[in-house]
Design a protein around this motif. Structure first.
Motif, short mmCIF file in Angstrom:
data_model
loop_
_atom_site.label_atom_id
_atom_site.label_comp_id
_atom_site.label_asym_id
_atom_site.label_seq_id
_atom_site.Cartn_x
_atom_site.Cartn_y
_atom_site.Cartn_z
N ALA A 185 70.08 38.04 15.44
CA ALA A 185 71.56 37.41 15.19
C ALA A 185 72.41 38.41 15.80
O ALA A 185 73.64 38.63 15.04
CB ALA A 185 71.72 37.18 13.81
N ILE B 70 72.05 41.17 11.62
CA ILE B 70 71.04 41.55 10.30
C ILE B 70 71.33 42.97 10.15
O ILE B 70 71.44 43.35 8.95
CB ILE B 70 69.71 41.16 10.79
N ASN C 154 80.89 32.58 12.93
CA ASN C 154 79.69 32.22 12.09
C ASN C 154 80.06 32.10 10.52
O ASN C 154 80.04 33.35 10.14
CB ASN C 154 78.28 32.55 12.42
N GLU D 179 78.08 31.93 8.04
CA GLU D 179 76.90 32.21 7.44
C GLU D 179 76.88 33.87 7.59
O GLU D 179 76.13 34.48 6.78
CB GLU D 179 75.61 31.97 8.24
N MET E 192 70.54 29.67 17.08
CA MET E 192 71.79 29.31 17.55
C MET E 192 71.72 28.50 18.89
O MET E 192 70.82 28.91 19.79
CB MET E 192 72.49 30.56 17.84
N PRO F 261 74.83 27.49 15.00
CA PRO F 261 73.50 27.40 14.47
C PRO F 261 72.96 26.12 14.14
O PRO F 261 73.45 25.22 13.47
CB PRO F 261 73.48 28.18 13.12
N MET G 180 71.29 33.94 8.48
CA MET G 180 71.19 34.22 9.49
C MET G 180 69.80 34.66 10.09
O MET G 180 69.80 35.05 11.39
CB MET G 180 72.36 35.54 9.63
N TYR G 181 68.93 35.00 9.23
CA TYR G 181 67.61 35.18 9.81
C TYR G 181 67.00 34.27 10.63
O TYR G 181 66.09 34.54 11.24
CB TYR G 181 66.71 35.79 8.74
N PHE H 108 68.91 32.67 13.14
CA PHE H 108 69.77 32.68 14.13
C PHE H 108 69.14 32.83 15.58
O PHE H 108 69.35 32.06 16.37
CB PHE H 108 71.12 33.72 14.16
N ASN H 109 68.35 33.50 15.64
CA ASN H 109 67.52 33.86 16.88
C ASN H 109 66.36 32.96 16.85
O ASN H 109 65.71 33.02 17.78
CB ASN H 109 67.14 35.16 16.86
#
Lengths: 341, 498
Positions: free
Chosen positions: A88, A92, A123, A125, B181, B188, B195-196, B198-199
């Motif tokens: 992210a 993170i 974001n 989040e 994302m 997202p 957010m874990y 997001f990638n």
């Protein structure tokens, strides 16, 4: 029979838990005996310091860490241990720093702008913010740079600008990804000049300049440290630098300021701790950076890696982060509706 | 010329030889461990090399890369769990061979194919790197899109048996690749507010789960019947001259595919093994034998993934563009040593660069010698009782998926895919198409969006540029090959001829 097994397990785990508790108790009771002898002057650091990195080993943050940390270790007298927590775009690691880290100075992190701020600006989040951090020091600011392929028709920035003026919204320009520093630089440039281009996001600086070098896009907005060797090697031509003054690495490349636009942009990397670390610990850390910045060997190390030095200590760094946050928020608010459609 | 010879002399120094031998050995070992990939091993070992002379350090990492590419096949063949993502295609024919009691032969074929693939790519690296390196720049979004489409057609050939189930698996893989994302807008997608994600989901983590966990469960479920065939390691390991002759065309084709796949930024061994396998099947006269324990299938995948090493290093050293994720870490290593990756690597740092190239070539020799020794030992793994082996596999999977980004979330993701893979297996839905979908989905997504941005939304961009047009045409033919169209046309032509 079954009950027997159950009780055996329960007793075993009970013993295990109490053992663990007593062990931790030993750990905590032994500490106060050390502090009373020196109530105010802490012995920080008396154990290794963890450095969280929001990116993979071998990336830009790691490059900074490897150049900087040998000097910091010498000054602080303790080892700095890198922990790579990629994901992210650093969020993170920074969430962990802001939310879950003990503010004792034994965990710090490399903080990169603009991602440090744009992550949560863009974001919902992502919950941390720079207000939950103690900025220690900025070390490097890699200025933005506008590059084109070596066989591009744009020989100078004026050629480039004339083309964009004649063909609004047509010129393709690569950036390192939506929300990255180059993305914001181009938006800033569009605002400053009143011109418009077609932005093509890539996954990182590498693919962005490579697309420009291969004439897949007409230009790329990237960073000096990233493309310096390509410009020197002749694969790319640099048209303009987004820094305060010219850089000694590429003395022939004009800055946007010289060209008449009041714009400075780039990405910077520094160190931050969680909010609320003791003042004496903060002072020890900031002093270490002040001392390191005086070391000619350190400065030479940065120069050899084409990392433009930009030391901002403590509150100066905090002020810089705040200013940047306001700039990025302004830009993002003005464009977010057109991008997130 | 001078620097080539100086590089050779430098690499032949005792310390460098030792480092290369050690690197290759570690590579084979790590590669053979399910869940631990070459990229990860390089990342873990990178900080160790910071204290070394740059040439020695980088040579060690490159030889580790080479060794791991072979090592991955050991567990793929013996345990049905690919040791590295690049060995995923090796499972398809390697494990059936082992079940038929030909484990030794499968490993021998793998080692020989790896050697040939590795040597060919090293020679390409030493001789034509500057010419081929320029080619890396000609792969932009449009070209990458065409490659991804061509890759997607592989799903078709991996779905033998039930095409519907194969396509289902492939499509789910493509959908999973959409998690994370959005590369264009930064929004997202399917991240459920965490957010874990997001990638996105790392396909390496998914692959560890999909292949290894179901196998661990199978080992526990089954009695030790299968093992008897495996542990009788009586067959000759190295292929005979006759066997080699029958496979050499496949090996050479896969080697060329591997070099080019390596060359293209963003694709590595994990893609190359599927391309190599697919093309071997396409050109084979005995298509139906693939997937049933056909040595050519093992050779095709293994030659391709070792050829990637040299191929991926070509743009790395000539331009400073990493050809694969493993070489990206190598470049990072150079930067940490204060060496700016870029065109100056071949000139200003010629000694380091040529030492590295010779080290890659030499690592093939070490890989072959160490491979012969280690493989003999590795086969004893099959003598370990299943109830011991299965938990060990699970532990390695946990370690492997955690280490990728030091994230416990990845471990949960791995287990989720493990359970998914177990049930897919029960329903005989093939997992390889899903992996291919995940590997190529992200590339397909971003390259298509970039291309359409560049072309102002016109799809003609894919047809009007020559290279993508050719690749897409091949993809179209691959799809049509799976339909009866070609057969009908052939029959019509025959009728007309009569």
């Amino acid at each position: 029979m079954i009950e027997n097994v159950f009780w055996k397990k329960a007793i075993m785990s009970g013993i295990a838990v109490s053992l663990m508790l007593s062990l931790t108790a030993c750990g905590t009771t032994s500490q106060p005996t050390a502090t009373p002898s020196a109530p105010k002057v802490s012995d920080y650091p008396n154990k290794p310091i963890a450095v969280l990195q929001g990116f993979k080993a071998g990336g830009g943050s790691d490059q900074l860490a490897q150049v900087t940390q040998p000097y910091l270790q010498k000054i602080l007298g303790k080892t700095l241990v890198n922990q790579y927590i990629p994901g992210a775009t650093g969020a993170i690691a920074w969430t962990q720093l802001a939310k879950q880290t003990e503010p004792d100075g034994y965990t710090i992190s490399i903080t990169n702008t603009p991602m440090l701020m744009t992550n949560y600006l863009m974001n919902a989040e992502i919950k941390y913010s720079i207000d939950e951090l103690t900025p220690i020091a900025n070390v490097v600011t890699d200025p933005g740079i506008l590059v084109v392929s070596k066989d591009s028709p744009f020989k100078t920035y004026q050629d480039f600008e004339a083309y964009v003026k004649a063909n609004p919204g047509k010129l393709t320009i690569g950036n390192s990804g939506t929300g990255g520093d180059d993305f914001f630089s181009i938006l800033q440039w569009e605002k400053a000049t009143g011109l418009s281009v077609k932005m093509i996001p890539f996954e990182g600086d590498g693919p962005s300049w490579q697309a420009a070098a291969g004439n897949k896009v007409q230009a790329s907005s990237t960073n000096l440290g990233v493309v310096y060797s390509q410009v020197k090697g002749g694969n790319l031509r640099a048209l303009a630098l987004y820094s305060e003054k010219r850089n000694e690495l590429l003395p022939d490349v004009p800055t946007l300021k010289e060209l008449g636009f009041n714009m400075v942009a780039g990405s910077s990397r520094g160190y931050s701790a969680p909010k609320g670390i003791p003042d004496d610990v903060k002072k020890k850390l900031t002093d270490a950076f002040v001392e390191m910045a005086k070391d000619p060997a350190f400065i030479k190390g940065l120069q050899d890696s084409a990392l433009p030095i930009d030391i901002k200590i403590g509150d100066d760094y905090g002020k810089y982060l705040k200013e940047q946050e306001a700039v990025f928020k302004g830009i993002w608010d003005s464009v977010k509706d057109s991008i997130k459609k | 010329m001078d620097s080539i010879m100086l590089g050779l002399l430098n690499v032949l120094s005792p310390f460098n030889l030792l480092v290369i031998a050690a690197g290759t050995g570690i590579g084979i070992f790590v590669g053979a461990m399910p869940g631990l990939s070459a990229t990860m091993a390089i990342a873990l070992l990178l900080p160790v090399t910071f204290g070394m002379d740059p040439a020695a350090g980088i040579s060690m990492l490159a030889s580790l890369y080479m060794g791991a590419m072979y090592g991955g096949s050991i567990s793929a063949i013996l345990l049905r769990t690919p040791g590295t993502p690049a060995a995923a295609a090796t499972v398809l024919d390697g494990y059936p061979m082992a079940q038929q009691g030909r484990a030794g032969k499968a490993l021998g074929v793998s080692l020989t194919a790896s050697l040939i693939g590795g040597v060919i790519s090293s020679i390409a690296l030493l001789t034509v790197a500057p010419v081929l390196g320029k080619a890396a720049l000609s792969f932009g979004p449009v070209e990458l899109f065409a490659i991804a489409v061509l890759g997607i057609t592989i799903i078709g050939s991996l779905s033998s048996g039930s095409p519907i189930k194969g396509i289902l698996s492939g499509v789910v893989g493509l959908l999973i690749a959409m998690i994370g994302m959005d590369p264009i807008s930064g929004t997202p997608r399917f991240t459920f507010g965490t957010m874990y994600l997001f990638n996105g989901i790392s396909f390496i983590v998914a692959l560890i789960g999909l292949f290894s966990i179901p196998q661990a469960l199978r080992l526990v479920e089954k009695d030790d019947g299968v093992q008897k065939a495996l542990s009788s390691f009586k067959d000759k390991m190295l292929p005979t001259f006759k066997e080699l002759k029958s496979m050499i065309v496949t090996i050479l084709r896969s080697s060329v595919i591997g070099v080019f796949t390596g060359l293209i930024p963003g694709t590595g061994g994990d893609t190359a093994c599927w391309f190599g396998y697919n093309e071997a099947k396409r050109f084979s006269k005995e298509k139906e034998k693939f997937g049933t324990g056909h040595p050519e299938g093992v050779a095709a995948a293994e030659a391709a993934n070792n050829a990637v090493v040299g191929g991926a290093l070509i743009p790395t050293i000539t331009l400073g563009i990493p050809g694969s994720s493993a070489t990206a870490i190598l470049l990072g290593g150079l930067m940490v040593h204060g060496i700016m990756p870029g065109p100056t690597l071949m000139t200003d740092h010629a000694l380091i660069t040529y030492t590295l190239i010779w080290a890659v070539l030499l690592s093939n020799v070490f890989m072959f010698a160490e491979g012969l020794l280690l493989t003999r030992a590795a086969v004893t793994v099959t003598k370990v009782p299943n109830k011991v082996l299965a938990p060990i596999i699970v532990i390695l999977c946990v370690i492997g998926s955690f280490t990728i980004s030091n994230s416990i979330v990845d471990v949960f993701v791995m287990f989720s895919f493990g359970i998914l893979g177990y049930f897919m297996d029960k329903l005989s839905i093939p997992t390889p198409p899903m992996v291919v979908g995940m590997i190529l989905g992200m590339m397909l997504d971003i390259s298509m969006n970039q291309s359409l941005l560049i072309s102002d939304g016109s799809w003609m961009i894919f047809i009007t540029t020559p290279l993508p047009a050719i690749l897409l045409f091949i993809a179209l033919i691959s799809v049509l090959q799976a339909t009866p169209i070609f057969r009908i046309i052939k029959q019509r032509l025959k009728k007309i001829a009569r």
